[in-house]
Design a protein around this motif. Structure first.
Motif, PDB file in Angstrom:
ATOM      1  N   THR A 186     -17.403  31.750  -3.451  1.00  0.00           N
ATOM      2  CA  THR A 186     -16.198  32.251  -4.123  1.00  0.00           C
ATOM      3  C   THR A 186     -16.265  33.771  -4.276  1.00  0.00           C
ATOM      4  O   THR A 186     -15.301  34.484  -3.976  1.00  0.00           O
ATOM      5  CB  THR A 186     -16.055  31.580  -5.504  1.00  0.00           C
ATOM      6  OG1 THR A 186     -16.066  30.164  -5.299  1.00  0.00           O
ATOM      7  CG2 THR A 186     -14.756  31.968  -6.194  1.00  0.00           C
ATOM      8  N   TYR A 225     -16.073  22.797  -7.107  1.00  0.00           N
ATOM      9  CA  TYR A 225     -15.672  23.656  -5.998  1.00  0.00           C
ATOM     10  C   TYR A 225     -14.490  23.032  -5.256  1.00  0.00           C
ATOM     11  O   TYR A 225     -14.471  21.827  -4.978  1.00  0.00           O
ATOM     12  CB  TYR A 225     -16.853  23.882  -5.054  1.00  0.00           C
ATOM     13  CG  TYR A 225     -16.578  24.961  -4.041  1.00  0.00           C
ATOM     14  CD1 TYR A 225     -16.336  26.269  -4.446  1.00  0.00           C
ATOM     15  CD2 TYR A 225     -16.535  24.670  -2.686  1.00  0.00           C
ATOM     16  CE1 TYR A 225     -16.059  27.263  -3.531  1.00  0.00           C
ATOM     17  CE2 TYR A 225     -16.262  25.663  -1.756  1.00  0.00           C
ATOM     18  CZ  TYR A 225     -16.024  26.960  -2.191  1.00  0.00           C
ATOM     19  OH  TYR A 225     -15.741  27.944  -1.283  1.00  0.00           O
ATOM     20  N   SER A 228     -11.728  32.657 -11.845  1.00  0.00           N
ATOM     21  CA  SER A 228     -11.044  33.725 -11.097  1.00  0.00           C
ATOM     22  C   SER A 228     -11.082  35.018 -11.912  1.00  0.00           C
ATOM     23  O   SER A 228     -11.235  36.105 -11.359  1.00  0.00           O
ATOM     24  CB  SER A 228      -9.614  33.319 -10.750  1.00  0.00           C
ATOM     25  OG  SER A 228      -8.796  33.280 -11.898  1.00  0.00           O
ATOM     26  N   TYR A 232     -12.492  25.539  -8.949  1.00  0.00           N
ATOM     27  CA  TYR A 232     -12.588  26.985  -8.684  1.00  0.00           C
ATOM     28  C   TYR A 232     -12.869  27.191  -7.202  1.00  0.00           C
ATOM     29  O   TYR A 232     -13.285  26.258  -6.502  1.00  0.00           O
ATOM     30  CB  TYR A 232     -13.703  27.629  -9.539  1.00  0.00           C
ATOM     31  CG  TYR A 232     -15.100  27.267  -9.070  1.00  0.00           C
ATOM     32  CD1 TYR A 232     -15.658  26.031  -9.373  1.00  0.00           C
ATOM     33  CD2 TYR A 232     -15.844  28.151  -8.279  1.00  0.00           C
ATOM     34  CE1 TYR A 232     -16.917  25.686  -8.913  1.00  0.00           C
ATOM     35  CE2 TYR A 232     -17.114  27.806  -7.822  1.00  0.00           C
ATOM     36  CZ  TYR A 232     -17.641  26.573  -8.145  1.00  0.00           C
ATOM     37  OH  TYR A 232     -18.883  26.235  -7.685  1.00  0.00           O
ATOM     38  N   GLY A 233     -12.658  28.420  -6.745  1.00  0.00           N
ATOM     39  CA  GLY A 233     -12.945  28.737  -5.350  1.00  0.00           C
ATOM     40  C   GLY A 233     -11.994  29.794  -4.828  1.00  0.00           C
ATOM     41  O   GLY A 233     -11.218  30.376  -5.591  1.00  0.00           O
ATOM     42  N   PRO A 234     -12.048  30.064  -3.511  1.00  0.00           N
ATOM     43  CA  PRO A 234     -11.182  31.059  -2.902  1.00  0.00           C
ATOM     44  C   PRO A 234      -9.707  30.777  -3.161  1.00  0.00           C
ATOM     45  O   PRO A 234      -9.295  29.619  -3.237  1.00  0.00           O
ATOM     46  CB  PRO A 234     -11.487  30.920  -1.401  1.00  0.00           C
ATOM     47  CG  PRO A 234     -12.879  30.400  -1.357  1.00  0.00           C
ATOM     48  CD  PRO A 234     -13.016  29.506  -2.551  1.00  0.00           C
TER      49      PRO A 234
END
Ligand code: UD1
Length: 311
Positions: free
Chosen positions: A303, A215, A189, A174-176
């Motif tokens: 995030t 991450y 998300s 997960y993350g930007p």
């Protein structure tokens, strides 16, 4: 300067890896058909990379891009367990046939090493936690089968064709830049999108299923380590944190971070879903020097900050 190729480099994980490789001083070529990737994901580094809008199933087209590269990072895929159940053929063709074309081009093009994005889904519902690389694979969905076949091919390309490969089983990254716009989007998300809109997410099942949420920058750093580690050709390693959180826990943490109370809706459990997932990280630490930097709190807050700035 080392020449790196990232398939899926305009996608969520790939675009983070591209930045990691540029920071490490490499020359980066991206192969992406922009099916689930977006050019905007690489916008601020656009003039520092070569973006080839190509489909990995087209072996003839991708061969010249891959030829002579130092390392190929093969991340291009049609992700999602439920998508592979709803539409098994496209994900089969991209994730298995396309993967073969990338491996074949890398072997023929005398690439030094190929790092393959495998998936924790290969473990299936084995009861023991954490999941250790030596456990037998028990895929529960077409997606899990496809990603596992890629691992088998990676190991055979090492033993039969002399291509050094390292497979990394990604654990719920997960993350930007993870795209929340599809019904098949990753849960974090979707949680971010709902948190910002102050709407209730739908949790499939009781929300007590758990994942080793990892991450994206930790995964990108591990990919680079896998490219450079000695004595690991033909092997597979977990790419996770070694912790796990239930969906209910994560949704609570996010509400606390924003100081809101938005009870989630609950729907029926999802077909092909694994109940618990958590990586054993000992092998990746010992053989690849893996050292995840981001706690779940750090990762969630970075995030969330990104989604607030972009949604
Ligand atoms: C799986 C793999 C992961 C891989 C990913 C690619 C496992 C353990 N993990 O992730 O390594 O990278 O596929 O797509 O197999 N959910 C909801 N509501 C939603 C959407 C999802 O409750 O709206 C639930 C799912 O039922 C699941 C969890 O959230 O229990 C995570 O789902 P998702 O983010 O799609 O990833 P996995 O299928 O776990």
């Amino acid at each position: 300067m080392k020449k790196y190729v990232v398939t899926g480099g305009a996608g969520f994980i790939g675009s983070t890896l591209v930045r990691t490789l540029l920071n490490a001083g490499g020359e980066v070529a991206v192969i992406d058909n922009l099916l689930s990737g977006h050019e905007k994901n690489v916008l601020e580094v656009r003039d520092r990379i070569k973006l080839h809008i190509l489909d990995i199933r087209d072996g003839t087209a991708i061969a010249p891009v891959i030829d002579g590269a130092d390392t190929v990072f093969h991340l291009a895929a049609i992700p999602s367990v439920p998508r592979s159940i709803d539409e098994p053929r496209p994900s089969h063709e991209v994730n298995i046939d396309g993967t073969f074309e990338v491996f074949n081009a890398a072997a023929k093009g005398k690439v030094r090493r190929l790092v393959y994005a495998a998936s924790s889904s290969a473990y299936g519902d084995s009861e023991t936690l954490p999941k250790i690389e030596t456990m037998p694979a028990k895929p529960k969905s077409p997606y899990a089968v496809q990603k596992y076949v890629g691992e088998l091919y990676a190991s055979v390309f090492t033993s039969c064709f002399g291509l050094e490969t390292v497979a990394l089983r990604f654990f719920n990254v997960y993350g930007p830049r993870q795209d929340p716009s599809s019904a098949y989007s990753g849960i974090l998300s979707l949680f971010m999108k709902h948190l910002i809109a102050r709407t209730a997410p739908t949790i499939f099942g009781d929300g007590e299923q758990s994942r080793d949420f990892t991450y994206v920058e930790d995964v990108a750093a591990l990919c680079l380590k896998a490219a450079n580690a000695a004595g690991v050709a033909g092997k597979m390693f977990n790419a996770g944190n070694g912790s796990h959180y239930t969906l209910n826990q994560i949704w609570s943490m996010l509400q606390e971070m924003e100081g809101v109370k938005i009870p989630a809706k609950y729907g029926p459990p999802r077909a092909g879903d694994v109940r618990h997932s958590m990586a054993d990280t000992a092998a990746a630490k010992a053989e690849l020097g893996h050292a995840p930097k981001f706690t779940i709190e750090d990762g969630l807050s970075k995030t969330l900050a990104w989604y607030k700035g972009s949604l």
